[in-house]
Design a protein around this motif. Structure first.
Motif, PDB file in Angstrom:
ATOM      1  N   GLN A   1       0.737  -1.477  -0.022  1.00 56.32           N
ATOM      2  CA  GLN A   1       0.054   0.042   0.223  1.00 56.32           C
ATOM      3  C   GLN A   1       1.042   1.398   0.155  1.00 56.32           C
ATOM      4  O   GLN A   1       0.176   2.453   0.298  1.00 56.32           O
ATOM      5  CB  GLN A   1      -0.890  -0.004   1.274  1.00 56.32           C
TER       6      GLN A   1
ATOM      7  N   ALA B   1      -5.723   2.429   6.291  1.00 59.52           N
ATOM      8  CA  ALA B   1      -6.611   2.057   7.283  1.00 59.52           C
ATOM      9  C   ALA B   1      -6.206   0.858   8.313  1.00 59.52           C
ATOM     10  O   ALA B   1      -6.249  -0.383   7.654  1.00 59.52           O
ATOM     11  CB  ALA B   1      -8.117   2.227   6.586  1.00 59.52           C
ATOM     12  N   TYR B   2      -6.148   0.918   9.438  1.00 57.98           N
ATOM     13  CA  TYR B   2      -5.874  -0.150  10.338  1.00 57.98           C
ATOM     14  C   TYR B   2      -6.559  -1.222  10.253  1.00 57.98           C
ATOM     15  O   TYR B   2      -6.439  -2.314  10.391  1.00 57.98           O
ATOM     16  CB  TYR B   2      -5.846   0.393  11.703  1.00 57.98           C
ATOM     17  N   ASN B   3      -8.170  -1.029   9.930  1.00 57.70           N
ATOM     18  CA  ASN B   3      -9.300  -2.080   9.871  1.00 57.70           C
ATOM     19  C   ASN B   3      -9.014  -2.812   8.672  1.00 57.70           C
ATOM     20  O   ASN B   3      -9.022  -4.121   8.607  1.00 57.70           O
ATOM     21  CB  ASN B   3     -10.577  -1.360   9.822  1.00 57.70           C
ATOM     22  N   GLU B   4      -8.647  -2.261   7.447  1.00 56.94           N
ATOM     23  CA  GLU B   4      -8.507  -2.854   6.319  1.00 56.94           C
ATOM     24  C   GLU B   4      -7.217  -3.647   6.311  1.00 56.94           C
ATOM     25  O   GLU B   4      -7.035  -4.830   6.041  1.00 56.94           O
ATOM     26  CB  GLU B   4      -8.151  -1.812   5.075  1.00 56.94           C
ATOM     27  N   VAL B   5      -6.033  -3.246   7.073  1.00 59.63           N
ATOM     28  CA  VAL B   5      -4.883  -4.042   7.035  1.00 59.63           C
ATOM     29  C   VAL B   5      -5.219  -5.305   7.977  1.00 59.63           C
ATOM     30  O   VAL B   5      -4.628  -6.244   7.822  1.00 59.63           O
ATOM     31  CB  VAL B   5      -3.760  -3.144   7.852  1.00 59.63           C
TER      32      VAL B   5
ATOM     33  N   ARG C   1      -7.882  -6.869   8.274  1.00 55.56           N
ATOM     34  CA  ARG C   1      -8.595  -7.864   7.779  1.00 55.56           C
ATOM     35  C   ARG C   1      -7.593  -8.504   6.633  1.00 55.56           C
ATOM     36  O   ARG C   1      -7.892  -9.712   6.707  1.00 55.56           O
ATOM     37  CB  ARG C   1      -9.874  -7.040   6.834  1.00 55.56           C
ATOM     38  N   THR C   2      -6.891  -7.936   6.165  1.00 56.20           N
ATOM     39  CA  THR C   2      -5.844  -8.260   5.273  1.00 56.20           C
ATOM     40  C   THR C   2      -5.091  -9.495   5.914  1.00 56.20           C
ATOM     41  O   THR C   2      -4.862 -10.688   5.223  1.00 56.20           O
ATOM     42  CB  THR C   2      -4.958  -7.349   4.483  1.00 56.20           C
TER      43      THR C   2
ATOM     44  N   PRO D   1      -7.490  -4.565  14.695  1.00 59.82           N
ATOM     45  CA  PRO D   1      -6.867  -3.393  14.365  1.00 59.82           C
ATOM     46  C   PRO D   1      -6.121  -2.628  15.559  1.00 59.82           C
ATOM     47  O   PRO D   1      -5.119  -2.211  15.260  1.00 59.82           O
ATOM     48  CB  PRO D   1      -8.354  -2.553  14.329  1.00 59.82           C
TER      49      PRO D   1
ATOM     50  N   THR E   1      -6.546  10.315   8.395  1.00 62.11           N
ATOM     51  CA  THR E   1      -6.033   9.491   7.479  1.00 62.11           C
ATOM     52  C   THR E   1      -4.730   9.551   7.514  1.00 62.11           C
ATOM     53  O   THR E   1      -4.059  10.308   8.043  1.00 62.11           O
ATOM     54  CB  THR E   1      -6.627   9.794   5.914  1.00 62.11           C
TER      55      THR E   1
END
Length: 376
Positions: free
Chosen positions: A210, A216-220, A222-223, A228, A261
Motif C-alpha cells: 500500500q 486504514a488499520y481496519n483494512e490491514v 482484515r488483510t 485493528p 487518514t
C-alpha cells in the motif's frame, strides 16, 4: 569507499560540552562507524562498549559507583553502542555526565522506544540527540559528485541507500535479505509484548503493497487476519524502530478534506522491496510512482533534518479525490510537492482549492530531471 556523513561535523562541534551525545537510527545505518570516525581524531584513551555483548550488559546493569569509576578509568571518551539493550542506561549516563564532566559520552541506539523511555527524564538538559538515516542524496553527492549521484538513482530506487548496500552493489540482494530477515526485527521481537513474528511480517507486506496509499488499520487487520488494535500497536513499534514512518493528512480549512487518514512510507526503498522480494528493474515495474514518491519524501526528510530545519510533513486529499503528495510546513508557511516519475507529466497542476485556502509559498513538481535541486 567511505561516504562522509552529515552528522560527523555536527557531533564534533558538540564534543566536551558536558552533555551526552545520543545518535539514534535503525540498525546498520552507520551509527557505530560514525562514532569510530569521531573518536579516531580525538586525543586520549577511548572506552568502547557494545551492549549487544551479554558480558557488557551484565556489567552495566545496575552498576555501582566504585565499578563505574574503575570502568571509566583514565578514558576521556566513553562510546556506548546499542545502548537500548541496557535496562537502566539513562541513570548510568546521568551519573557519568554529572560526576565526570571531563568525560565525553557518545551513545548509539537502534530503538527509540526503549532508549527514549530510559534516557529522557534522567538526561533532561544533559544531552544532544540526533537521528541518523541511511545514506542521503546530499551525502552521496558530497562524496561521489554529480554524475555518479545521477547514475545511481535507479539502483537506489530498487536497492535503497544503506551504507553496505551502496558500497557493495554486487552483494545488494544478499545484504538486503539479511537486513530484512534479522536486523529489521531484532529490537521489536525482543520486546515483551511481541510474540507473533509471522503477524509482523504479514503487516509489513501489507504496508509495502500500500506504499503511497492511505492506510486504514481496519483494512490491514482484515488483510492479515488480526484485530485493528494489534495492527496499530505493531505499526507504532515499526515506527519507533525506524523501519517505517507515517504522514498525516492536512485538514484545517475545508469541509471535504479527508481527516484521520495516514500514509505509511519506508525509511529505505531497499527494505521495502526486500520485504516483497521484488528487485525487478525500473523498466519492468508497475510501482514506480510509489517508489519515486517514497524515495523523494524520505530524502527530503533527511535533507531538512541534517540542515537543522524544523519541518512538519503532511499529504492532502479531499473527498473529490484532489490530492497533493507532500506538504512541508515551516514557520507557518507551506511548500507543496508533487512527485512524477515520468518527466512528461511534469506540468501537473496543483488544486486551486488548496492554493486559495493555504496560500503556499512554493509549489514544485519533482521528476528525475530536477530532484537534485531540492536535496543537495
Amino acid at each position: 569507499m567511505y561516504i562522509e556523513r552529515k552528522l560527523t561535523p555536527v557531533v564534533e562541534s558538540h564534543l566536551f560540552k558536558n552533555k551526552a551525545i545520543i545518535i539514534l537510527g535503525a540498525r546498520q545505518v552507520g551509527k557505530s562507524t560514525l562514532m569510530q570516525r569521531v573518536v579516531k581524531n580525538l586525543e586520549g584513551p577511548v572506552l568502547t562498549l557494545n551492549c549487544d555483548d551479554p558480558d557488557v550488559r551484565a556489567l552495566l546493569d545496575n552498576i555501582n559507583s566504585a565499578t563505574l569509576r574503575m570502568l571509566i578509568g583514565r578514558n576521556k571518551v566513553v562510546a556506548i553502542d546499542e545502548a537500548q539493550r541496557v535496562a537502566n542506561i539513562g541513570l548510568m549516563l546521568k551519573r557519568i555526565v554529572d560526576e565526570y564532566p571531563e568525560v565525553q559520552v557518545l551513545v548509539s541506539g537502534s530503538s527509540s522506544l526503549r532508549l527514549k523511555e530510559t534516557i529522557n527524564e534522567p538526561l533532561t538538559g544533559r544531552k544532544y540527540e540526533y537521528l541518523m538515516y541511511p545514506i542521503s542524496t546530499g551525502e552521496l553527492y558530497a562524496t561521489s559528485g554529480l554524475l555518479s549521484t545521477r547514475q545511481m538513482l535507479e539502483a537506489r530506487l530498487i536497492y535503497g541507500s544503506y551504507p553496505d548496500v551502496l558500497t557493495h552493489e554486487d552483494e545488494a540482494k544478499n545484504l538486503l535479505r539479511t537486513l530484512a530477515d534479522s536486523y529489521l526485527y531484532k529490537d521489536i521481537l525482543e520486546m515483551d509484548d511481541v510474540r507473533k513474528p509471522v503477524q509482523l511480517q504479514k503487516i509489513l507486506v501489507a504496508l509495502a503493497l500500500q506504499l503511497g496509499s492511505e492506510v486504514a488499520y481496519n483494512e490491514v487487520a482484515r488483510t492479515v487476519g488480526n484485530d485493528p488494535k494489534t495492527v496499530e500497536r505493531y505499526i507504532d513499534l515499526l515506527e519507533k524502530c525506524y523501519v517505517i514512518y507515517s504522514l498525516s493528512g492536512l485538514s484545517r480549512n475545508m469541509r471535504n478534506e479527508l481527516k484521520k487518514t495516514k500514509k505509511i512510507y519506508f525509511y529505505d526503498n531497499g527494505i521495502r522491496n526486500a520485504i516483497l522480494q521484488n528487485y525487478a528493474p525500473v523498466e519492468l515495474r508497475g510501482d514506480m510512482g510509489a517508489l519515486w514518491e517514497n524515495f523523494f519524501i524520505t530524502e527530503r526528510i533527511k535533507h531538512n533534518a541534517y540542515a537543522g530545519r524544523h519541518v512538519n510533513y503532511y499529504f492532502w486529499r479531499t473527498t473529490s479525490q484532489q490530492e497533493i503528495d507532500l506538504i512541508e510546513e515551516s514557520d507557518g508557511e507551506f511548500s507543496i510537492f508533487e512527485m512524477k516519475w515520468n518527466p512528461s507529466k511534469a506540468s501537473a497542476k496543483f488544486p486551486v482549492s488548496f492554493i486559495e485556502a493555504y496560500h503556499p509559498k512554493e509549489m514544485h513538481v519533482i521528476t528525475p530531471e530536477n530532484y537534485l535541486e531540492f536535496l543537495i
